[in-house]
Design a protein around this motif. Structure first.
Motif, PDB file in Angstrom:
ATOM      1  N   GLY A 442     121.604  48.732   3.683  1.00 41.97           N
ATOM      2  CA  GLY A 442     120.538  49.356   2.897  1.00 41.97           C
ATOM      3  C   GLY A 442     120.114  48.600   1.663  1.00 41.97           C
ATOM      4  O   GLY A 442     119.456  49.166   0.774  1.00 41.97           O
ATOM      5  N   LYS A 443     120.422  47.304   1.584  1.00 42.55           N
ATOM      6  CA  LYS A 443     119.986  46.528   0.433  1.00 42.55           C
ATOM      7  C   LYS A 443     118.466  46.388   0.453  1.00 42.55           C
ATOM      8  O   LYS A 443     117.877  46.031   1.475  1.00 42.55           O
ATOM      9  N   PRO A 444     117.787  46.683  -0.669  1.00 39.68           N
ATOM     10  CA  PRO A 444     116.314  46.586  -0.701  1.00 39.68           C
ATOM     11  C   PRO A 444     115.857  45.139  -0.506  1.00 39.68           C
ATOM     12  O   PRO A 444     116.561  44.190  -0.881  1.00 39.68           O
ATOM     13  N   ILE A 445     114.677  45.002   0.089  1.00 39.78           N
ATOM     14  CA  ILE A 445     114.048  43.689   0.180  1.00 39.78           C
ATOM     15  C   ILE A 445     112.749  43.727  -0.633  1.00 39.78           C
ATOM     16  O   ILE A 445     112.108  44.775  -0.745  1.00 39.78           O
ATOM     17  N   THR A 446     112.407  42.588  -1.201  1.00 39.74           N
ATOM     18  CA  THR A 446     111.194  42.474  -2.017  1.00 39.74           C
ATOM     19  C   THR A 446     110.127  41.738  -1.228  1.00 39.74           C
ATOM     20  O   THR A 446     110.344  40.611  -0.767  1.00 39.74           O
ATOM     21  N   MET A 447     108.975  42.398  -1.075  1.00 40.92           N
ATOM     22  CA  MET A 447     107.852  41.812  -0.354  1.00 40.92           C
ATOM     23  C   MET A 447     106.711  41.522  -1.308  1.00 40.92           C
ATOM     24  O   MET A 447     106.293  42.407  -2.053  1.00 40.92           O
ATOM     25  N   TYR A 448     106.229  40.285  -1.315  1.00 41.43           N
ATOM     26  CA  TYR A 448     105.035  39.927  -2.065  1.00 41.43           C
ATOM     27  C   TYR A 448     103.831  39.968  -1.127  1.00 41.43           C
ATOM     28  O   TYR A 448     103.926  39.578   0.036  1.00 41.43           O
ATOM     29  N   ALA A 449     102.706  40.433  -1.643  1.00 41.63           N
ATOM     30  CA  ALA A 449     101.460  40.448  -0.866  1.00 41.63           C
ATOM     31  C   ALA A 449     100.289  40.329  -1.814  1.00 41.63           C
ATOM     32  O   ALA A 449     100.377  40.729  -2.982  1.00 41.63           O
ATOM     33  N   GLN A 461     106.008  48.998   4.709  1.00 36.19           N
ATOM     34  CA  GLN A 461     106.986  49.661   3.838  1.00 36.19           C
ATOM     35  C   GLN A 461     107.377  51.035   4.400  1.00 36.19           C
ATOM     36  O   GLN A 461     108.562  51.393   4.435  1.00 36.19           O
ATOM     37  N   ALA A 462     106.382  51.801   4.847  1.00 36.05           N
ATOM     38  CA  ALA A 462     106.639  53.132   5.402  1.00 36.05           C
ATOM     39  C   ALA A 462     107.439  53.046   6.696  1.00 36.05           C
ATOM     40  O   ALA A 462     108.349  53.859   6.941  1.00 36.05           O
ATOM     41  N   ARG A 463     107.128  52.058   7.561  1.00 32.35           N
ATOM     42  CA  ARG A 463     107.866  51.932   8.826  1.00 32.35           C
ATOM     43  C   ARG A 463     109.314  51.525   8.555  1.00 32.35           C
ATOM     44  O   ARG A 463     110.240  52.009   9.229  1.00 32.35           O
ATOM     45  N   CYS A 464     109.515  50.640   7.594  1.00 34.35           N
ATOM     46  CA  CYS A 464     110.875  50.219   7.256  1.00 34.35           C
ATOM     47  C   CYS A 464     111.686  51.382   6.693  1.00 34.35           C
ATOM     48  O   CYS A 464     112.885  51.522   6.989  1.00 34.35           O
ATOM     49  N   ALA A 465     111.046  52.239   5.904  1.00 35.84           N
ATOM     50  CA  ALA A 465     111.746  53.397   5.329  1.00 35.84           C
ATOM     51  C   ALA A 465     112.277  54.317   6.420  1.00 35.84           C
ATOM     52  O   ALA A 465     113.336  54.950   6.257  1.00 35.84           O
ATOM     53  N   GLU A 466     111.565  54.398   7.551  1.00 35.74           N
ATOM     54  CA  GLU A 466     112.007  55.235   8.671  1.00 35.74           C
ATOM     55  C   GLU A 466     113.320  54.730   9.260  1.00 35.74           C
ATOM     56  O   GLU A 466     114.026  55.484   9.938  1.00 35.74           O
ATOM     57  N   GLY A 468     115.653  53.178   7.242  1.00 33.00           N
ATOM     58  CA  GLY A 468     116.596  53.024   6.144  1.00 33.00           C
ATOM     59  C   GLY A 468     116.541  51.690   5.446  1.00 33.00           C
ATOM     60  O   GLY A 468     117.529  51.252   4.847  1.00 33.00           O
ATOM     61  N   ILE A 469     115.385  51.021   5.529  1.00 31.84           N
ATOM     62  CA  ILE A 469     115.221  49.726   4.856  1.00 31.84           C
ATOM     63  C   ILE A 469     114.253  49.908   3.689  1.00 31.84           C
ATOM     64  O   ILE A 469     113.037  50.034   3.902  1.00 31.84           O
ATOM     65  N   PRO A 470     114.757  49.961   2.459  1.00 32.04           N
ATOM     66  CA  PRO A 470     113.847  50.093   1.315  1.00 32.04           C
ATOM     67  C   PRO A 470     113.135  48.769   1.028  1.00 32.04           C
ATOM     68  O   PRO A 470     113.772  47.717   0.967  1.00 32.04           O
ATOM     69  N   VAL A 471     111.805  48.847   0.895  1.00 36.95           N
ATOM     70  CA  VAL A 471     110.996  47.645   0.634  1.00 36.95           C
ATOM     71  C   VAL A 471     110.286  47.823  -0.697  1.00 36.95           C
ATOM     72  O   VAL A 471     109.542  48.795  -0.898  1.00 36.95           O
ATOM     73  N   ASN A 472     110.522  46.889  -1.585  1.00 36.94           N
ATOM     74  CA  ASN A 472     109.841  46.867  -2.875  1.00 36.94           C
ATOM     75  C   ASN A 472     108.613  45.975  -2.748  1.00 36.94           C
ATOM     76  O   ASN A 472     108.725  44.759  -2.656  1.00 36.94           O
ATOM     77  N   VAL A 473     107.429  46.592  -2.716  1.00 37.10           N
ATOM     78  CA  VAL A 473     106.180  45.840  -2.522  1.00 37.10           C
ATOM     79  C   VAL A 473     105.609  45.422  -3.874  1.00 37.10           C
ATOM     80  O   VAL A 473     105.400  46.261  -4.751  1.00 37.10           O
ATOM     81  N   GLN A 474     105.368  44.142  -4.018  1.00 38.47           N
ATOM     82  CA  GLN A 474     104.757  43.600  -5.229  1.00 38.47           C
ATOM     83  C   GLN A 474     103.379  43.039  -4.859  1.00 38.47           C
ATOM     84  O   GLN A 474     103.281  42.087  -4.072  1.00 38.47           O
ATOM     85  N   ILE A 475     102.303  43.652  -5.392  1.00 36.91           N
ATOM     86  CA  ILE A 475     100.953  43.189  -5.108  1.00 36.91           C
ATOM     87  C   ILE A 475     100.513  42.234  -6.226  1.00 36.91           C
ATOM     88  O   ILE A 475     100.519  42.601  -7.402  1.00 36.91           O
ATOM     89  N   LEU A 476     100.140  41.019  -5.848  1.00 36.23           N
ATOM     90  CA  LEU A 476      99.796  39.980  -6.814  1.00 36.23           C
ATOM     91  C   LEU A 476      98.397  39.434  -6.541  1.00 36.23           C
ATOM     92  O   LEU A 476      97.892  39.507  -5.419  1.00 36.23           O
ATOM     93  N   THR A 477      97.786  38.890  -7.577  1.00 32.13           N
ATOM     94  CA  THR A 477      96.520  38.191  -7.395  1.00 32.13           C
ATOM     95  C   THR A 477      96.770  36.909  -6.603  1.00 32.13           C
ATOM     96  O   THR A 477      97.904  36.424  -6.515  1.00 32.13           O
ATOM     97  N   SER A 478      95.710  36.361  -6.038  1.00 29.89           N
ATOM     98  CA  SER A 478      95.839  35.119  -5.267  1.00 29.89           C
ATOM     99  C   SER A 478      96.460  34.012  -6.104  1.00 29.89           C
ATOM    100  O   SER A 478      97.313  33.254  -5.627  1.00 29.89           O
TER     101      SER A 478
END
Length: 602
Positions: A442-449, A461-466, A468-478
């Motif tokens: 269950g260690k969280p993963i960090t996703m950049y997009a 992120q929602a599918r991973c939560a189903e 038990g995989i917590p995803v920390n989504v970071q939205i960044l500029t190009s």
């Protein structure tokens, strides 16, 4: 009415009107007004006098000690705000217009009305120019900033598209036939072993500053690419570049490259004016010049303005100008995809409903994908975890849930003839088994997009939560996304393959490419050897097989999760002709034209 006066009126209205209706006096003092307008009481009196002259307010100064003055607002705030925002947009100050609406338009419908007006503001128009003649202009809204127009450092498809409007290359790839055709070079040849290539420049080509193109400009451009540029991979194995005469460029390679002419058709190989680059230095890139069909006349944070190159060697563009407006994404403009319907001739009455408009739909040559950062410790180091992530993503459901331009599930970088019928394996139960086998706890993963992939990231992120995989989504500029992804476990983005083989190789070799930077050194070295074999291949089929082995290993070892292929659309009125969507996913400007007559009945 001057915009400065209107802005001051809106400032006063915002501070003092409250729920007061138009025509109702509000008690104020000159000192109160001075605080809001950031000026002296003497200047306040001048401002009030100007507003009275223009009928915006009525002012009743207080008489005697303790008697406050009265300010009467006489103009509707929303009307004034909308009119001023339109004026700002018409002069290209789109960002200021939205900031103004954000400041003064809360609780009103001004933003919606302004966005609706923008939909008509953008598109094709025939307008009266400074010389009193009609000027054909295309206005495009985008929510993508230009990161750079230096061909040697471009990374994003939008930047590459604009580079292709301003610069030319030695040769071009004909998207319709897949063949290399002449451009700045009218002829070329290579040695039998494909280690020596020679290009012959056409006569009469000039840069936008009037200086003629010579072989020295080409030599300078290619030598510059070899040194400290993101795309120096393009010059892989180049050992010597010579200009034996003003119209000939000769290039020697250490290893065979049978598609080096394709390399020279890449946007990154766009030819620069040697003398101008050396003379102006960094200033050159604030308003670069090339030999292309359009010239940059203005470039700032609000817009990019292009004018047709009247002496373009391949024929003048039909459009006189193109205006690209950079729309602020934080204001949620509905026209993020407006360019798909922007080719509207506003000078004629619409006689056909939108459903009957002509349209162009193409399948984007590339895909949306997610790469694992193998240089960072985390669950992604386990091949079982990576495979589980691949299996728990149902691509078809992703397309059904999110819709828009998502078209088919992706098995690899590019779509092929089987893509519409292919099913990508999805198995929730096996994914759970693999997660347990990987020892995932269950260690969280960090996703950049990037901002344009927010919905994709949140869906994953929602599918991973189903599971038990917590995803920390970071939205960044190009810009931020390109600069540093070292803290990301994975990055979600899209690849656009302008040209099949060259762009695929670019993905594996370009400095800063997520695909290259995230792979292990061993994989990168193996891929480099595969690319050498592919470049030496004597047939297209052999080359495709060799390059395909790289993609196959990426898929089998789940270093990359290929997600979806997307479509490109352009809807337009029948009178607009020459509309095509480039492999980069943008409308080619040069050949767009308007049929003003009724046409010939056949």
């Amino acid at each position: 009415m001057q915009s400065g006066t209107v802005e001051r009126y809106l400032d006063l209205y915002h501070q003092f009107a409250g729920e007061t209706s138009i025509g109702t006096p509000v008690e104020v003092s000159l000192e109160d007004l001075a605080d809001v307008l950031f000026c002296t009481t003497r200047n306040v009196k001048l401002v009030l006098r100007k507003m009275e002259e223009e009928g915006l307010i009525a002012w009743q100064p207080g008489r005697g000690r303790g008697n406050r003055s009265r300010l009467i607002f006489q103009s509707d705030r929303d009307t004034m705000l909308l009119d001023l925002a339109r004026v700002m947009a018409q002069r290209g100050d789109y960002k200021l217009a939205f900031e103004l609406i954000h400041k003064h338009g809360k609780g009103s419908q001004v933003k919606e009305r302004f966005t609706e007006w923008l939909d008509h503001h953008f598109g094709y128009r025939a307008e009266m120019g400074e010389g009193k003649g009609l000027v054909d202009t295309l206005r495009m809204p985008v929510q993508l900033p230009i990161i750079t127009l230096d061909p040697g450092d471009i990374y994003y498809a939008f930047d590459a598209h604009i580079v292709r409007q301003v610069f030319d290359r030695l040769v071009e790839m004909d998207a319709a036939t897949g063949q290399i055709v002449p451009s700045l070079a009218h002829a070329w040849e290579c040695s039998q072993d494909a280690t020596v290539w020679q290009f012959h420049l056409r006569k009469g080509v000039h840069f936008h500053n009037g200086y003629p193109l010579t072989a020295e400009d080409v030599r300078f451009t290619l030598e510059r690419l070899r040194v400290d540029k993101a795309h120096n991979w393009l010059m892989r194995s180049v050992v010597k570049i010579e200009a034996p005469d003003p119209r000939t460029i000769r290039i020697e390679l250490a290893k065979p490259n049978r598609i080096f002419d394709q390399f020279m058709s890449s946007s990154t190989a766009s030819i620069l004016p040697r003398d101008a680059v050396l003379k102006e230095g960094e200033a050159f890139w604030r308003s670069p010049i090339g030999t292309g069909p359009f010239m940059i006349t203005e470039w700032n944070e609000d817009r990019l303005m292009l004018a047709a190159n009247p002496s373009y060697f391949s024929g003048r563009a039909h459009l006189d100008g193109v205006v690209i407006a950079f729309m602020p994404p934080e204001h949620g403009v509905s026209s993020i995809k407006c360019w798909e319907k922007l080719l509207i001739d506003h000078s004629v009455q619409v006689t056909k409903p939108e459903a009957e408009w002509d349209s162009v739909e193409t399948l984007s040559q590339g895909c949306t994908l997610m790469t694992w950062n193998m240089g960072r410790l985390g669950p992604q180091q386990s091949p079982l975890f990576r495979k589980a992530m691949d299996l728990l993503i149902d691509r078809r459901r992703m397309i059904e849930d999110l819709g828009e331009d998502r078209k088919y599930p992706a098995r690899g970088l590019r779509p092929d003839a089987h893509t519409p019928y292919r099913t990508i394996r999805f198995d929730r139960n096996e994914a759970d088994l693999l997660l347990r086998a990987a020892g995932y706890e269950g260690k969280p993963i960090t996703m950049y997009a990037g901002t344009s992939h927010r919905t994709d990231a949140e869906w994953i992120q929602a599918r991973c939560a189903e599971h038990g995989i917590p995803v920390n989504v970071q939205i960044l500029t190009s810009y931020k996304l390109q600069r540093d992804t070292s803290e990301a476990d994975c990055v979600l983005y899209s690849i656009v393959l302008d040209q099949d083989d060259v762009c695929e190789i670019e993905s594996y070799e370009q400095h800063g490419s997520f695909l290259k930077e995230h792979l292990q050194p061993e994989f990168r070295e193996w891929a480099k050897l595969q690319i050498d074999l592919a470049l030496a291949a004597k047939s297209t089929d052999e080359r495709r097989i060799v390059l395909g082995q790289i993609e196959e290993r990426l898929r089998e070892e789940s270093y990359v999760l290929f997600l979806v292929h997307r479509k490109n659309n352009a809807a337009f009125q029948p009178g607009l002709k020459g509309v095509t969507v480039s492999p980069l996913g943008w409308i080619d400007f040069k050949d767009v034209w308007v049929q003003t007559g009724s046409g010939v009945v056949m």
